[in-house]
Design an enzyme around this catalytic site. Structure first.
Site, mmCIF file in Angstrom:
data_model
loop_
_atom_site.group_PDB
_atom_site.id
_atom_site.type_symbol
_atom_site.label_atom_id
_atom_site.label_comp_id
_atom_site.label_asym_id
_atom_site.label_seq_id
_atom_site.Cartn_x
_atom_site.Cartn_y
_atom_site.Cartn_z
ATOM 1 N N TYR A 75 0.843 -1.214 0.000
ATOM 2 C CA TYR A 75 0.000 0.000 0.000
ATOM 3 C C TYR A 75 0.875 1.260 0.000
ATOM 4 C CZ TYR A 75 -3.843 3.054 1.663
ATOM 5 O OH TYR A 75 -4.782 4.040 1.815
ATOM 6 N N LYS B 53 0.877 4.096 -2.775
ATOM 7 C CA LYS B 53 0.445 5.451 -2.419
ATOM 8 C C LYS B 53 1.556 6.480 -2.592
ATOM 9 C CE LYS B 53 -3.946 5.038 -1.413
ATOM 10 N NZ LYS B 53 -4.943 5.457 -2.442
HETATM 11 N N1 LIG Z 1 -9.657 5.973 5.473
HETATM 12 C C1 LIG Z 1 -8.406 6.403 5.589
HETATM 13 O O1 LIG Z 1 -7.922 6.671 6.702
HETATM 14 C C2 LIG Z 1 -7.556 6.590 4.354
HETATM 15 C C3 LIG Z 1 -6.261 7.105 4.549
HETATM 16 C C4 LIG Z 1 -5.456 7.311 3.448
HETATM 17 C C5 LIG Z 1 -5.921 7.023 2.184
HETATM 18 N N2 LIG Z 1 -7.188 6.496 2.013
HETATM 19 C C6 LIG Z 1 -7.615 6.211 0.650
HETATM 20 O O2 LIG Z 1 -8.849 6.834 0.410
HETATM 21 C C7 LIG Z 1 -9.544 6.117 -0.616
HETATM 22 C C8 LIG Z 1 -10.969 5.822 -0.167
HETATM 23 O O3 LIG Z 1 -10.943 4.927 0.929
HETATM 24 P P1 LIG Z 1 -12.036 4.916 2.120
HETATM 25 O O4 LIG Z 1 -11.294 5.125 3.366
HETATM 26 O O5 LIG Z 1 -13.176 5.803 1.769
HETATM 27 O O6 LIG Z 1 -12.451 3.363 2.095
HETATM 28 P P2 LIG Z 1 -13.900 2.659 1.879
HETATM 29 O O7 LIG Z 1 -13.655 1.216 1.990
HETATM 30 O O8 LIG Z 1 -14.893 3.291 2.798
HETATM 31 O O9 LIG Z 1 -14.293 3.062 0.388
HETATM 32 C C9 LIG Z 1 -13.519 2.629 -0.721
HETATM 33 C C10 LIG Z 1 -14.471 2.242 -1.842
HETATM 34 O O10 LIG Z 1 -13.659 1.838 -2.984
HETATM 35 C C11 LIG Z 1 -14.334 0.747 -3.586
HETATM 36 N N3 LIG Z 1 -13.417 -0.064 -4.405
HETATM 37 C C12 LIG Z 1 -12.421 -0.886 -3.965
HETATM 38 N N4 LIG Z 1 -11.862 -1.511 -5.007
HETATM 39 C C13 LIG Z 1 -12.504 -1.087 -6.127
HETATM 40 C C14 LIG Z 1 -12.379 -1.369 -7.504
HETATM 41 N N5 LIG Z 1 -11.476 -2.252 -7.947
HETATM 42 N N6 LIG Z 1 -13.189 -0.731 -8.386
HETATM 43 C C15 LIG Z 1 -14.123 0.157 -7.944
HETATM 44 N N7 LIG Z 1 -14.302 0.455 -6.643
HETATM 45 C C16 LIG Z 1 -13.495 -0.157 -5.746
HETATM 46 C C17 LIG Z 1 -14.903 -0.049 -2.427
HETATM 47 O O11 LIG Z 1 -15.951 -0.928 -2.824
HETATM 48 C C18 LIG Z 1 -15.357 1.058 -1.484
HETATM 49 O O12 LIG Z 1 -16.727 1.386 -1.687
HETATM 50 C C19 LIG Z 1 -8.706 4.870 -0.898
HETATM 51 O O13 LIG Z 1 -7.882 5.091 -2.032
HETATM 52 C C20 LIG Z 1 -7.862 4.739 0.344
HETATM 53 O O14 LIG Z 1 -6.684 4.025 0.111
HETATM 54 C C21 LIG Z 1 -8.005 6.297 3.081
#
Ligand SMILES: NC(=O)c1ccc[n+]([C@@H]2O[C@H](COP(=O)([O-])OP(=O)(O)OC[C@H]3O[C@@H](n4cnc5c(N)ncnc54)[C@H](O)[C@@H]3O)[C@@H](O)[C@H]2O)c1
Length: 274
Positions: free
Chosen positions: A165, A169
């Site tokens: 990851y 990232k």
């Molecule tokens: N939550 C955190 O603390 C955090 C921190 C840093 C980065 N992020 C990044 O933010 C972004 C959103 O994450 P989140 O926290 O909202 O998670 P989440 O799980 O709530 O939402 C992510 C969504 O992406 C969808 N998804 C996954 N694989 C997919 C694919 N192949 N095609 C289409 N959709 C797909 C999932 O079904 C889900 O609905 C991600 O890129 C994650 O890595 C999140």
């Protein structure tokens, strides 16, 4: 603020993507939402419509090679153009590096680096070409155009158990800067937002036993309670961010007030790591 603009948000069924789609729609954009999870995506679409937004939902996986072209075409068929792309879809598949399988490594690079690359490449005919044509005809681009990629503090600083990851990232930061340089002369901006600890399915307690179905596999999501406690106090605000606060960082960079910001990685972390 985004009247007459079209925004595509991937991974928008829930979490940060759903909050971002809702905020763009509330601010006047026509939104195209995508997610792997078609059922939850339909609920989010209905919520945006109920709030008076204009929305098209396209279920599907961003890691399918042909999908990015289909998504761009569907957006343009429905709304005529694309102003904003948010490469947000993602998940984690954690493990210590000495135990990490090739499949685990590759899957996470596929979703966090290869999919955004293909998405941007598929966007070129609908974003780069019109910008070029406008410059030839009018001397300047006639529409705002911006790409926002989602990074993480795990990428910027590394994180135990997240070699795959963290590599993805940070990779997306390199892609962001390169697109900013390649497409900047056409007036197209490209930025990244690196989140810290945002309260979503990805970061809720492991005890909730949430998982994401990727192909044949159910991959466990969430983090241990002790890691959640430490992550909270790392921020001077001493709490996780909400999906709505995360969406604020994305929409900010797409706004007219960010018109001279490109190639930047905005850290939305509540000050963690300063
Ligand atoms: N939550 C955190 O603390 C955090 C921190 C840093 C980065 N992020 C990044 O933010 C972004 C959103 O994450 P989140 O926290 O909202 O998670 P989440 O799980 O709530 O939402 C992510 C969504 O992406 C969808 N998804 C996954 N694989 C997919 C694919 N192949 N095609 C289409 N959709 C797909 C999932 O079904 C889900 O609905 C991600 O890129 C994650 O890595 C999140």
């Amino acid at each position: 603020m985004f009247q007459n603009q079209v925004a595509i948000i991937t991974g928008a069924a829930r979490g940060i993507g759903a909050a971002t789609a809702k905020l763009f729609a509330q601010q006047g954009a026509q939104v195209v939402i995508n997610d792997l999870d078609g059922t939850v995506l339909a609920t989010t679409r209905a919520e945006i419509e109920a709030a008076g937004g204009t929305v098209l939902a396209i279920p599907g996986s961003v890691t399918e090679a042909a999908f990015p072209n289909q998504l761009m075409k569907a957006a343009v068929d429905a709304f005529g153009k694309i102003n904003i792309l948010v490469n947000n879809a993602g998940y984690t598949w954690d493990g210590m590096v000495h135990k990490m399988s090739d499949e685990q490594w590759q899957a996470i690079l596929d979703i966090h680096v290869t999919a955004p690359f293909r998405m941007i490449r598929a966007l070129a005919p609908y974003m780069r070409e019109p910008a070029k044509a406008e410059i030839e005809q009018y001397g300047a681009p006639q529409e705002p155009r911006v790409i926002i990629n989602i990074s993480s503090t795990s990428g910027l600083h590394g994180n135990i158990g997240q070699a795959n990851y963290a590599t993805g990232k940070l990779g997306i930061v390199g892609l962001t800067k390169t697109i900013a340089k390649e497409w900047g002369p056409l007036g197209i901006r490209c930025n990244a937002v690196a989140f810290g600890f945002i309260d979503t399915r990805l970061t809720r307690s492991k005890e909730n036993r949430e998982s994401i179905q990727v192909g044949e596999r159910a991959i466990a999501l969430g983090i241990p309670n002790e890691v959640r406690a430490v992550a909270s106090v790392r921020s001077p605000l001493e709490r996780p961010g909400t999906p709505e606060e995360a969406a604020g960082g994305i929409v900010l960079l797409a706004s007219p007030w960010a018109s001279y910001i490109t190639g930047h990685t905005l850290e939305v972390t509540g000050g963690a790591g300063i």
